[in-house]
Design a protein around this motif. Structure first.
Motif, mmCIF file in Angstrom:
data_model
loop_
_atom_site.group_PDB
_atom_site.id
_atom_site.type_symbol
_atom_site.label_atom_id
_atom_site.label_comp_id
_atom_site.label_asym_id
_atom_site.label_seq_id
_atom_site.Cartn_x
_atom_site.Cartn_y
_atom_site.Cartn_z
ATOM 1 N N PHE A 231 70.956 58.773 -26.450
ATOM 2 C CA PHE A 231 70.808 59.778 -25.397
ATOM 3 C C PHE A 231 69.520 59.561 -24.609
ATOM 4 C CE2 PHE A 231 69.074 63.822 -23.953
ATOM 5 C CZ PHE A 231 70.123 64.329 -23.202
ATOM 6 N N ILE A 232 68.413 59.327 -25.305
ATOM 7 C CA ILE A 232 67.136 59.164 -24.603
ATOM 8 C C ILE A 232 66.827 57.697 -24.301
ATOM 9 C CG2 ILE A 232 66.211 61.208 -25.757
ATOM 10 C CD1 ILE A 232 64.437 59.269 -27.374
ATOM 11 N N GLY A 233 67.690 56.806 -24.777
ATOM 12 C CA GLY A 233 67.453 55.387 -24.568
ATOM 13 C C GLY A 233 68.425 54.800 -23.568
ATOM 14 N N TYR A 234 69.488 54.209 -24.071
ATOM 15 C CA TYR A 234 70.430 53.509 -23.196
ATOM 16 C C TYR A 234 71.152 54.450 -22.247
ATOM 17 C CZ TYR A 234 69.502 49.694 -26.367
ATOM 18 O OH TYR A 234 68.863 48.737 -27.103
ATOM 19 N N GLY A 235 71.299 55.707 -22.645
ATOM 20 C CA GLY A 235 71.930 56.672 -21.757
ATOM 21 C C GLY A 235 71.142 56.928 -20.494
ATOM 22 N N THR A 284 63.695 52.986 -42.221
ATOM 23 C CA THR A 284 63.377 54.306 -41.675
ATOM 24 C C THR A 284 61.974 54.338 -41.084
ATOM 25 O OG1 THR A 284 62.793 54.934 -43.945
ATOM 26 C CG2 THR A 284 64.946 55.636 -43.121
ATOM 27 N N ARG A 285 61.021 53.627 -41.700
ATOM 28 C CA ARG A 285 59.664 53.577 -41.142
ATOM 29 C C ARG A 285 59.645 52.757 -39.853
ATOM 30 N NH1 ARG A 285 56.220 55.308 -45.353
ATOM 31 N NH2 ARG A 285 57.537 56.713 -46.577
ATOM 32 N N VAL A 286 60.471 51.742 -39.790
ATOM 33 C CA VAL A 286 60.600 50.972 -38.553
ATOM 34 C C VAL A 286 61.123 51.875 -37.433
ATOM 35 C CG1 VAL A 286 61.795 49.042 -37.434
ATOM 36 C CG2 VAL A 286 60.930 48.778 -39.768
ATOM 37 N N MET A 287 62.062 52.764 -37.771
ATOM 38 C CA MET A 287 62.589 53.700 -36.778
ATOM 39 C C MET A 287 61.499 54.655 -36.291
ATOM 40 S SD MET A 287 66.254 54.636 -38.555
ATOM 41 C CE MET A 287 67.390 53.337 -39.078
ATOM 42 N N VAL A 288 60.634 55.075 -37.179
ATOM 43 C CA VAL A 288 59.516 55.951 -36.786
ATOM 44 C C VAL A 288 58.612 55.231 -35.793
ATOM 45 C CG1 VAL A 288 57.445 57.137 -37.585
ATOM 46 C CG2 VAL A 288 59.571 57.321 -38.903
ATOM 47 N N VAL A 289 58.279 53.982 -36.088
ATOM 48 C CA VAL A 289 57.439 53.204 -35.174
ATOM 49 C C VAL A 289 58.136 53.053 -33.824
ATOM 50 C CG1 VAL A 289 56.377 50.947 -34.784
ATOM 51 C CG2 VAL A 289 56.305 51.978 -37.056
ATOM 52 N N MET A 290 59.442 52.794 -33.857
ATOM 53 C CA MET A 290 60.201 52.688 -32.618
ATOM 54 C C MET A 290 60.110 53.964 -31.801
ATOM 55 S SD MET A 290 63.271 53.726 -31.060
ATOM 56 C CE MET A 290 64.257 54.300 -32.422
ATOM 57 N N ALA A 291 60.218 55.122 -32.458
ATOM 58 C CA ALA A 291 60.140 56.410 -31.760
ATOM 59 C C ALA A 291 58.779 56.592 -31.096
ATOM 60 C CB ALA A 291 60.426 57.550 -32.731
ATOM 61 N N VAL A 292 57.727 56.200 -31.792
ATOM 62 C CA VAL A 292 56.368 56.301 -31.215
ATOM 63 C C VAL A 292 56.241 55.404 -29.987
ATOM 64 C CG1 VAL A 292 53.923 55.864 -31.644
ATOM 65 C CG2 VAL A 292 55.335 56.950 -33.419
ATOM 66 N N ILE A 293 56.772 54.197 -30.082
ATOM 67 C CA ILE A 293 56.711 53.256 -28.960
ATOM 68 C C ILE A 293 57.484 53.804 -27.767
ATOM 69 C CG2 ILE A 293 57.488 50.975 -28.182
ATOM 70 C CD1 ILE A 293 56.814 49.942 -30.984
ATOM 71 N N TRP A 294 58.676 54.336 -28.025
ATOM 72 C CA TRP A 294 59.452 54.896 -26.922
ATOM 73 C C TRP A 294 58.767 56.108 -26.292
ATOM 74 C CZ3 TRP A 294 65.458 54.876 -28.063
ATOM 75 C CH2 TRP A 294 65.936 53.565 -27.886
ATOM 76 N N ALA A 295 58.107 56.920 -27.093
ATOM 77 C CA ALA A 295 57.369 58.054 -26.530
ATOM 78 C C ALA A 295 56.289 57.553 -25.575
ATOM 79 C CB ALA A 295 56.757 58.890 -27.650
ATOM 80 N N GLY A 296 55.599 56.470 -25.970
ATOM 81 C CA GLY A 296 54.606 55.872 -25.079
ATOM 82 C C GLY A 296 55.229 55.344 -23.803
ATOM 83 N N ALA A 297 56.428 54.763 -23.920
ATOM 84 C CA ALA A 297 57.113 54.243 -22.733
ATOM 85 C C ALA A 297 57.430 55.377 -21.752
ATOM 86 C CB ALA A 297 58.397 53.529 -23.152
ATOM 87 N N TRP A 298 57.944 56.495 -22.283
ATOM 88 C CA TRP A 298 58.253 57.620 -21.389
ATOM 89 C C TRP A 298 56.993 58.205 -20.770
ATOM 90 C CZ3 TRP A 298 62.683 58.218 -19.259
ATOM 91 C CH2 TRP A 298 63.838 57.791 -19.914
ATOM 92 N N GLY A 299 55.880 58.137 -21.502
ATOM 93 C CA GLY A 299 54.611 58.558 -20.920
ATOM 94 C C GLY A 299 54.229 57.702 -19.719
ATOM 95 N N LEU A 300 54.464 56.396 -19.806
ATOM 96 C CA LEU A 300 54.191 55.503 -18.674
ATOM 97 C C LEU A 300 55.061 55.852 -17.473
ATOM 98 C CD1 LEU A 300 53.853 52.040 -20.478
ATOM 99 C CD2 LEU A 300 52.034 53.336 -19.352
ATOM 100 N N LEU A 301 56.332 56.175 -17.728
ATOM 101 C CA LEU A 301 57.212 56.538 -16.616
ATOM 102 C C LEU A 301 56.780 57.870 -16.003
ATOM 103 C CD1 LEU A 301 59.712 55.411 -15.173
ATOM 104 C CD2 LEU A 301 61.100 56.970 -16.534
ATOM 105 N N LEU A 385 61.577 66.191 -22.025
ATOM 106 C CA LEU A 385 62.768 66.163 -22.874
ATOM 107 C C LEU A 385 62.903 64.813 -23.573
ATOM 108 C CD1 LEU A 385 65.410 67.446 -23.874
ATOM 109 C CD2 LEU A 385 66.524 66.540 -21.811
ATOM 110 N N MET A 386 62.614 63.744 -22.860
ATOM 111 C CA MET A 386 62.723 62.411 -23.470
ATOM 112 C C MET A 386 61.683 62.235 -24.583
ATOM 113 S SD MET A 386 65.275 61.105 -21.914
ATOM 114 C CE MET A 386 65.976 62.708 -21.536
ATOM 115 N N VAL A 387 60.479 62.726 -24.375
ATOM 116 C CA VAL A 387 59.433 62.623 -25.405
ATOM 117 C C VAL A 387 59.791 63.464 -26.619
ATOM 118 C CG1 VAL A 387 56.998 63.073 -25.936
ATOM 119 C CG2 VAL A 387 57.634 62.068 -23.729
ATOM 120 N N VAL A 388 60.334 64.672 -26.379
ATOM 121 C CA VAL A 388 60.789 65.519 -27.488
ATOM 122 C C VAL A 388 61.879 64.808 -28.283
ATOM 123 C CG1 VAL A 388 61.992 67.666 -28.060
ATOM 124 C CG2 VAL A 388 60.126 67.685 -26.394
#
Length: 421
Positions: A231-235, A284-301, A385-388
């Motif tokens: 939803f917050i990625g490829y969508g 699962t920890r890799v997924m957590v890191v991925m979520a943090v990275i994506w939050a940073g990406a949405w911050g850039l946008l 919403l994307m960061v949440v």
């Protein structure tokens, strides 16, 4: 890469060696189907968008039956059926001059996506196992992006709305690319049926249904996580990002196109390195890191939207796609590997179908929500919403960790705890 290739069985090498060629055809048509329907065939934009939606809708509807049929008849048989539908669909679409004919073609293409996704993942899982399976999914993802990226470049150079024959050619090229996996399945891989017999537990053994699979907490949490990630990625990549980039960040269409090229380049260049870094670690920890990275990406946008129309906005859009791609290299190897490790051999098609359905549902819901928020100029609410959503992914991954077996979470039985932590 050399050690990975050496460890692969012959069937795995055949499957992987032609991925980029197979997906090049999809890259030829993926960015240009809407343009073809609207500008070449003359359908109005609303009708063209509705026809395009048939691919996702049909794909979602047939994913469940496709998974069950994969378990019953084998991944190879279902893949051959799906690829045949794709080839016919692209040939029909190449010459479609009415909405009805185009709709039939897009239904066939959507049918292929719906049944081939769980079948292909099940076939991979039947060929490779353990940590090698996670590496395979990651490298396969990089090669898919490479093929689609190169195909998109070739299609962009070749396709011309003033020459309708060029669009006919790219759709026929997409159809021809389907002959490559067909040749593999009918030739070198004809003995890999991807079908397993259920264990004989007596007459009282309950039937394995989608409902019984979804009763498992690990499956429920993984499915929910997959939906939110899509939803917050490829969508957002097909609708939310271009809309935000053009309307809020006020960057050129050339910048948007370059951003997608950056995304592909980062995935292709970094996927191998990322796979080495996450090998042996808890998924699962890799997924957590991925979520943090994506939050940073949405911050850039969000920064791009706060300072529109200049170099900062351009850098923000390009930076978003680069950082987002890094998160993709963490997500794509882990989720399908965990789903297949949770499954038994005779239920792998249904597990992959559940994962595929969550992916498709998120990819359908994402543009709808993005369109509503962006249409009402709610740029800030959109980014928030994307960061949440990223925070929700991290939280769900930690809950999932309490329910998923360690072997499905990327930790081999003999691995010490400190290796996986």
């Amino acid at each position: 890469m050399r050690s990975f290739w050496a460890a692969l069985p012959t069937e795995g090498r055949w499957l992987l060696s032609t991925v980029a060629i197979q997906t090049l055809g999809r890259g030829l048509t993926l960015p240009f189907t809407l343009i073809y329907l609207h500008e070449v065939r003359g359908f109005d934009l609303g009708l063209s968008g509705t026809l395009m939606a048939l691919i996702a809708i049909v794909g979602l509807l047939v994913t469940g039956p496709g998974g069950a049929l994969t378990d019953r008849y084998g991944a190879r048989a279902i893949l051959i059926t799906g690829i045949s539908a794709m080839i016919v669909g692209n040939v029909v679409l190449a010459f479609a001059t009415t909405p009805l004919v185009a709709g039939i073609a897009l239904v066939l293409i959507g049918f292929n996506f719906g049944v081939s996704w769980p079948a292909f993942n099940a076939l991979i899982a039947a060929v490779v196992s353990g940590d090698l399976r996670q590496q395979y999914f990651g490298i396969n993802f990089a090669l898919v992006n490479l093929g689609i990226g190169v195909g998109g470049i070739v299609g962009g150079i070749f396709a011309d709305v003033d020459r309708p024959g060029t669009f006919t050619a790219i759709f026929l090229g997409d159809a021809i690319s389907g002959l490559v996996p067909m040749a593999l399945l009918l030739g070198p891989l004809r003995h890999v049926h991807g079908r397993a017999t259920a264990p004989d537990d007596g007459d009282e053994a309950p039937a394995v249904s989608y409902l019984s699979i979804l009763r498992q907490p690990a499956v429920r949490w993984l499915t929910a996580l997959t939906f939110v990630a899509m939803f917050i990625g490829y969508g957002q990549l097909e609708a939310g990002l271009p809309g935000f980039a053009r309307q809020a960040a006020e960057v050129s269409t050339r910048t948007v196109g370059l951003a997608f090229a950056v995304n592909t380049a980062v995935i292709v260049l970094l996927q191998f390195t990322v796979l080495n870094r996450i090998s042996g670690r808890l998924r699962t920890r890799v997924m957590v890191v991925m979520a943090v990275i994506w939050a940073g990406a949405w911050g850039l946008l969000g920064l791009a939207g706060a300072v529109p129309g200049g170099a900062v906005a351009v850098a923000g859009v390009l930076g978003f796609m680069a950082v987002f791609a890094l998160g993709e290299t963490l997500l794509q190897p882990t989720v399908p590997a965990m789903s297949n490790d949770l499954a038994a051999d005779h239920t792998r098609g249904r597990y992959n179908a559940i994962s595929a359905a969550a992916f498709q549902a998120g990819a359908i819901a994402g543009p709808v929500v993005a369109g509503f928020l962006l249409d009402h100029d709610l740029w800030s609410a959109y980014v928030v919403l994307m960061v949440v959503g990223c925070v929700a992914i991290a939280a769900m991954a930690l809950v999932l960790e309490r329910h998923v077996p360690e072997t499905a979470n990327g930790r081999s039985p003999e691995a010490p705890a400190e290796v996986a932590s």
